[in-house]
Design an enzyme around this catalytic site. Structure first.
Site, PDB file in Angstrom:
ATOM      1  N   THR A  28       0.836  -1.198   0.000  1.00  0.00           N
ATOM      2  CA  THR A  28       0.000   0.000   0.000  1.00  0.00           C
ATOM      3  C   THR A  28       0.870   1.247   0.000  1.00  0.00           C
ATOM      4  O   THR A  28       1.989   1.235   0.500  1.00  0.00           O
ATOM      5  CB  THR A  28      -0.960  -0.008   1.218  1.00  0.00           C
ATOM      6  OG1 THR A  28      -1.791   1.148   1.161  1.00  0.00           O
ATOM      7  CG2 THR A  28      -0.214  -0.029   2.526  1.00  0.00           C
ATOM      8  N   CYS A  42       3.869  11.740  -7.185  1.00  0.00           N
ATOM      9  CA  CYS A  42       4.725  10.556  -7.334  1.00  0.00           C
ATOM     10  C   CYS A  42       3.997   9.493  -8.146  1.00  0.00           C
ATOM     11  O   CYS A  42       2.791   9.558  -8.357  1.00  0.00           O
ATOM     12  CB  CYS A  42       5.065   9.967  -5.966  1.00  0.00           C
ATOM     13  SG  CYS A  42       6.064  11.038  -4.927  1.00  0.00           S
ATOM     14  N   HIS A  44       7.755   3.313  -5.613  1.00  0.00           N
ATOM     15  CA  HIS A  44       7.136   4.618  -5.370  1.00  0.00           C
ATOM     16  C   HIS A  44       8.237   5.647  -5.607  1.00  0.00           C
ATOM     17  O   HIS A  44       9.081   5.838  -4.752  1.00  0.00           O
ATOM     18  CB  HIS A  44       6.633   4.658  -3.924  1.00  0.00           C
ATOM     19  CG  HIS A  44       5.952   5.950  -3.547  1.00  0.00           C
ATOM     20  ND1 HIS A  44       5.021   5.998  -2.547  1.00  0.00           N
ATOM     21  CD2 HIS A  44       6.072   7.223  -3.995  1.00  0.00           C
ATOM     22  CE1 HIS A  44       4.594   7.238  -2.397  1.00  0.00           C
ATOM     23  NE2 HIS A  44       5.220   8.003  -3.273  1.00  0.00           N
TER      24      HIS A  44
END
Length: 177
Positions: A27, A33, A50
């Site tokens: 998650t 981003c 990420h």
């Protein structure tokens, strides 16, 4: 009825995670981003990165906060753990324009992710990018399933506390000092 336990793994900015645990759910929360979710569902393995910016030249570019390096780490990590490159599937999220008066970093990140996947021959099965809302992503790496929640801009706003009306005076029961 049986409930499957989920092990939430938060993927923070400038990081990536790979898992073949069927209980793992990766998650993250995204603004400008990008998170690329890659999976090989046949092998039952996947990962998420990420990244904050597309790339940077030189040694400083070898940092997972840059897309070029984050993508290489994610792909190579999956291959080392038994994923088959020909079965990799991608889903891309994020790339929002979070501050209207600044450069559109989210758009640059989105273009980078699309081009990188195309250059690597990895199909992108789903994408949710752009806009002005943040996204909360939940990714099941062994199946490739993803759920997205759009976070309204109102959710981030903190309201000042409302004044509490003064209580009426009480007879001299208690004295505080």
């Amino acid at each position: 009825m049986t409930f499957q336990r989920e092990k939430l793994v938060n993927v923070i900015q400038g990081d990536y995670t790979i898992s073949e645990d069927p209980e793992a759910v990766l998650t993250t929360v995204l603004g400008s981003c990008i998170a690329v979710c890659l999976s090989d569902p046949q092998r039952g393995i996947g990962g998420m990165n990420h990244f904050l910016l597309p790339n940077r030249d030189g040694a400083e570019g070898e940092n997972v906060r840059y897309g070029a390096y984050a993508m290489e780490l994610l792909i190579n990590g999956l291959l080392k753990q038994g994923a088959d490159r020909s079965r990799l599937q991608a889903k891309v999220f994020g790339g929002g324009k979070m501050i209207g008066s600044l450069q559109d970093i989210g758009n640059s990140n989105t273009k980078f992710a699309r081009q990188f996947l195309a250059d690597e021959g990895i199909p992108c099965l789903a994408e949710s990018t752009g806009g002005t809302q943040a996204r909360r992503i939940r990714f099941w790496p062994t199946t490739g399933k993803v759920k997205q929640l759009l976070v309204s801009s109102d959710a981030a706003r903190v309201e000042p506390p409302k004044p509490v009306p003064a209580a009426p005076p009480v007879a001299d029961d208690i004295t505080l000092f």
